[in-house]
Design a protein around this motif. Structure first.
Motif, mmCIF file in Angstrom:
data_model
loop_
_atom_site.group_PDB
_atom_site.id
_atom_site.type_symbol
_atom_site.label_atom_id
_atom_site.label_comp_id
_atom_site.label_asym_id
_atom_site.label_seq_id
_atom_site.Cartn_x
_atom_site.Cartn_y
_atom_site.Cartn_z
ATOM 1 N N ILE A 15 1.074 -1.006 -0.053
ATOM 2 C CA ILE A 15 0.038 -0.092 -0.083
ATOM 3 C C ILE A 15 0.832 1.203 0.290
ATOM 4 N N MET A 16 0.895 1.923 -0.934
ATOM 5 C CA MET A 16 1.644 3.483 -0.863
ATOM 6 C C MET A 16 0.557 3.989 -0.368
ATOM 7 N N ALA A 17 1.025 5.330 -0.026
ATOM 8 C CA ALA A 17 -0.584 6.745 0.389
ATOM 9 C C ALA A 17 0.633 7.732 0.492
ATOM 10 N N SER A 18 -0.115 9.164 -0.001
ATOM 11 C CA SER A 18 0.041 9.841 -0.047
ATOM 12 C C SER A 18 0.977 11.142 1.010
ATOM 13 N N GLN A 19 -0.142 10.510 1.538
ATOM 14 C CA GLN A 19 0.110 10.814 3.898
ATOM 15 C C GLN A 19 -0.349 10.120 4.452
ATOM 16 N N GLY A 66 7.957 9.108 -9.501
ATOM 17 C CA GLY A 66 7.058 9.345 -10.593
ATOM 18 C C GLY A 66 6.780 8.644 -12.167
ATOM 19 N N ILE A 67 7.940 7.752 -11.800
ATOM 20 C CA ILE A 67 8.232 6.927 -13.254
ATOM 21 C C ILE A 67 6.830 6.171 -14.078
ATOM 22 N N VAL A 68 5.740 5.812 -12.664
ATOM 23 C CA VAL A 68 4.915 5.147 -12.922
ATOM 24 C C VAL A 68 3.486 6.193 -13.542
ATOM 25 N N GLU A 69 3.454 6.052 -14.805
ATOM 26 C CA GLU A 69 1.663 6.722 -14.538
ATOM 27 C C GLU A 69 0.773 6.655 -14.200
ATOM 28 N N GLY A 70 -0.520 7.215 -13.762
ATOM 29 C CA GLY A 70 -1.077 6.940 -13.744
ATOM 30 C C GLY A 70 -1.635 7.303 -12.269
ATOM 31 N N PHE A 71 -2.396 6.425 -11.045
ATOM 32 C CA PHE A 71 -2.866 6.512 -10.479
ATOM 33 C C PHE A 71 -2.449 7.190 -8.888
ATOM 34 N N THR A 72 -1.092 6.098 -8.700
ATOM 35 C CA THR A 72 0.263 6.917 -7.987
ATOM 36 C C THR A 72 0.815 8.634 -8.367
ATOM 37 N N ALA A 73 0.890 8.577 -9.897
ATOM 38 C CA ALA A 73 1.301 10.150 -9.974
ATOM 39 C C ALA A 73 0.419 10.932 -10.030
ATOM 40 N N ARG A 74 -0.630 10.725 -10.707
ATOM 41 C CA ARG A 74 -1.904 12.136 -10.077
ATOM 42 C C ARG A 74 -2.161 11.739 -8.849
ATOM 43 N N HIS A 75 -2.346 10.987 -8.047
ATOM 44 C CA HIS A 75 -2.419 11.684 -6.476
ATOM 45 C C HIS A 75 -1.580 11.308 -5.451
ATOM 46 N N GLY A 76 0.083 11.272 -5.705
ATOM 47 C CA GLY A 76 1.393 11.845 -5.340
ATOM 48 C C GLY A 76 1.874 10.586 -4.081
ATOM 49 N N CYS A 77 0.757 9.457 -4.303
ATOM 50 C CA CYS A 77 1.273 8.572 -3.345
ATOM 51 C C CYS A 77 3.217 7.500 -3.805
ATOM 52 N N LYS A 78 3.337 7.865 -2.705
ATOM 53 C CA LYS A 78 4.883 7.868 -2.560
ATOM 54 C C LYS A 78 5.844 7.911 -1.153
ATOM 55 N N HIS A 79 5.214 6.674 -0.546
ATOM 56 C CA HIS A 79 4.713 6.673 0.777
ATOM 57 C C HIS A 79 4.770 5.429 1.116
ATOM 58 N N LEU A 80 5.827 4.169 0.859
ATOM 59 C CA LEU A 80 5.348 3.098 1.252
ATOM 60 C C LEU A 80 4.983 2.663 3.390
ATOM 61 N N VAL A 81 3.543 2.495 3.327
ATOM 62 C CA VAL A 81 3.238 2.199 4.698
ATOM 63 C C VAL A 81 2.922 1.334 4.377
#
Length: 99
Positions: A11-15, A38-53
């Motif tokens: 699960i990745m989270a934006s915050q 941000g190499i993966v285009e799509g949901f995670t890039a659009r929503h800033g999901c960069k933290h592995l939680v």
């Protein structure tokens, strides 16, 4: 040290309490790095999901895919409970998986 091929659900989270993304991969460190950069285009890039939680390792990709579907089919409340149970401070676990 992780194997070359290690099925995992993550699960990745934006915050903290932010936007969540549930994914499955066979190379967790590489995949999380792609999300973070941000190499993966799509949901995670659009929503800033960069933290592995949260993550869970599996013996086979079939088990990992089944678990991913189970988690995705559950409520947001259940996803938050998974994170809070193992990572109550919502630390970014990226360094942990790269060690």
């Amino acid at each position: 040290m992780q194997r070359e091929f290690q099925p995992a659900v993550y699960i990745m989270a934006s915050q903290r309490n932010g936007t969540l993304y549930v994914g499955v991969t066979s190379k967790l460190p590489q995949r999380v790095w792609q999300h973070r950069e941000g190499i993966v285009e799509g949901f995670t890039a659009r929503h800033g999901c960069k933290h592995l939680v949260w993550f869970e390792l599996h013996a086979t990709m079939e088990y990992a895919i089944a678990r991913e579907k189970q988690i995705k089919g559950g409520s947001r409340k259940r996803k938050l409970a998974l994170i809070e149970d193992r990572n109550p401070l919502w630390r970014d676990l990226f360094a942990e998986i790269c060690a």
